[in-house]
Design a protein around this motif. Sequence first.
Motif, short mmCIF file in Angstrom:
data_model
loop_
_atom_site.label_atom_id
_atom_site.label_comp_id
_atom_site.label_asym_id
_atom_site.label_seq_id
_atom_site.Cartn_x
_atom_site.Cartn_y
_atom_site.Cartn_z
N TYR A 179 43.97 7.73 -52.81
CA TYR A 179 43.67 6.30 -52.52
C TYR A 179 44.02 5.88 -51.24
N SER A 180 45.28 6.10 -50.60
CA SER A 180 45.59 5.78 -49.39
C SER A 180 44.71 6.18 -48.40
N ASP A 181 44.31 7.37 -48.25
CA ASP A 181 43.59 7.80 -47.32
C ASP A 181 42.10 7.17 -47.25
N GLU A 182 41.64 6.93 -48.47
CA GLU A 182 40.26 6.53 -48.85
C GLU A 182 40.26 4.87 -48.10
N LYS A 183 41.51 4.02 -48.55
CA LYS A 183 41.60 2.96 -48.18
C LYS A 183 41.47 2.68 -46.63
N ALA A 184 42.53 3.43 -45.96
CA ALA A 184 42.37 3.56 -44.29
C ALA A 184 40.86 3.95 -43.85
N ALA A 185 40.30 4.88 -44.60
CA ALA A 185 38.88 5.29 -43.83
C ALA A 185 37.92 4.20 -44.37
N GLN A 186 38.01 3.53 -45.35
CA GLN A 186 37.13 2.26 -45.58
C GLN A 186 37.45 1.24 -44.71
N LYS A 187 38.50 0.83 -44.42
CA LYS A 187 38.83 -0.25 -43.38
C LYS A 187 38.46 0.26 -42.03
N ALA A 188 38.46 1.39 -41.72
CA ALA A 188 38.26 1.74 -40.49
C ALA A 188 36.70 1.86 -40.30
N TYR A 189 36.02 2.40 -41.27
CA TYR A 189 34.65 2.17 -41.41
C TYR A 189 33.91 0.94 -41.08
N TYR A 190 34.51 -0.10 -41.94
CA TYR A 190 34.02 -1.56 -41.74
C TYR A 190 34.49 -2.28 -40.45
N ILE A 191 35.45 -1.97 -40.15
CA ILE A 191 35.95 -2.49 -39.05
C ILE A 191 35.07 -1.94 -37.87
N ASN A 192 34.59 -0.61 -37.77
CA ASN A 192 33.68 0.03 -37.02
C ASN A 192 32.51 -0.64 -37.00
N LYS A 193 31.90 -0.79 -38.30
CA LYS A 193 30.58 -1.44 -38.54
C LYS A 193 30.33 -2.78 -37.99
N TYR A 194 31.24 -3.58 -38.18
CA TYR A 194 31.27 -5.18 -38.12
C TYR A 194 31.73 -5.49 -36.83
#
Length: 250
Positions: free
Chosen positions: A233-248
């Motif tokens: 959960y912790s790793d997925e949360k950090a990765a999801q944040k990073a993905y959308y920050i990178n995307k937008y």
Amino acid sequence: MKRWKKVLLIVLLALLAVIAGILIWQRDNIKALYIALTTDQETILKNMEQSKQELEDSLTDYDITVFAPTKEQNEALLNGTASADEIKTALGLEDMDDQDAVSSDEASTAEPSQSAVPGESLKPSGQIQTGSTQSQANALVEKCMAELYACQVDLMAQLGSMKQEALSQWNSLDAEQRTTQKLQEIGLNGLMKCYDLEVVTDREVKAILATYKTKLEAIGADTAVLDSLWKYYSDEKAAQKAYYINKYFN
């Protein structure tokens, strides 16, 4: 020491304390920002898949039939093209309620494993579980994962709602009102809501894991799997944040 120097020292110490507090409070967000700025989207997605595979490897002893929402399903929730109920139905998460009722009845009537020691919080690593205990543990872990995935679906749906709200607010403005300052104001307001939502979601996830730790302990089953779920959960949360920050934002 002169009075003004003492005052300056106190101010500096207070400032350092505030900065330290912010760094601790926003540790996960700083980590996500670092990943977003130093890693491309393709690599972030690969790392997410690797993390997912590691989770699945840690669950090989459990007959898990529920699956996490896909990237496409998360995108649909974020873009408002699918509802939380639709995604839960597609993932079979709604069916888990009926299964849980049956599992709970079985767990309440089944006798504890002879290998279980009253008051013991963790079974020693490598200890063999009885077939009955393993069967009950399988059902409990699967239900736990279903609740965690449902929580994730609800979170993405809420984020999607917040995104649409921000877009509607921006689009409702007259041309002369669409300034950089106004855009930053809307963005900052949305960001603070995201932080608040994250705190609530973390609390919900911890509560779910705590509940199932108690249930697994009650039947003398190993609870180490819950540590794997929290790490994922912790790793997925950090990765999801990073993905959308990178995307937008890149």
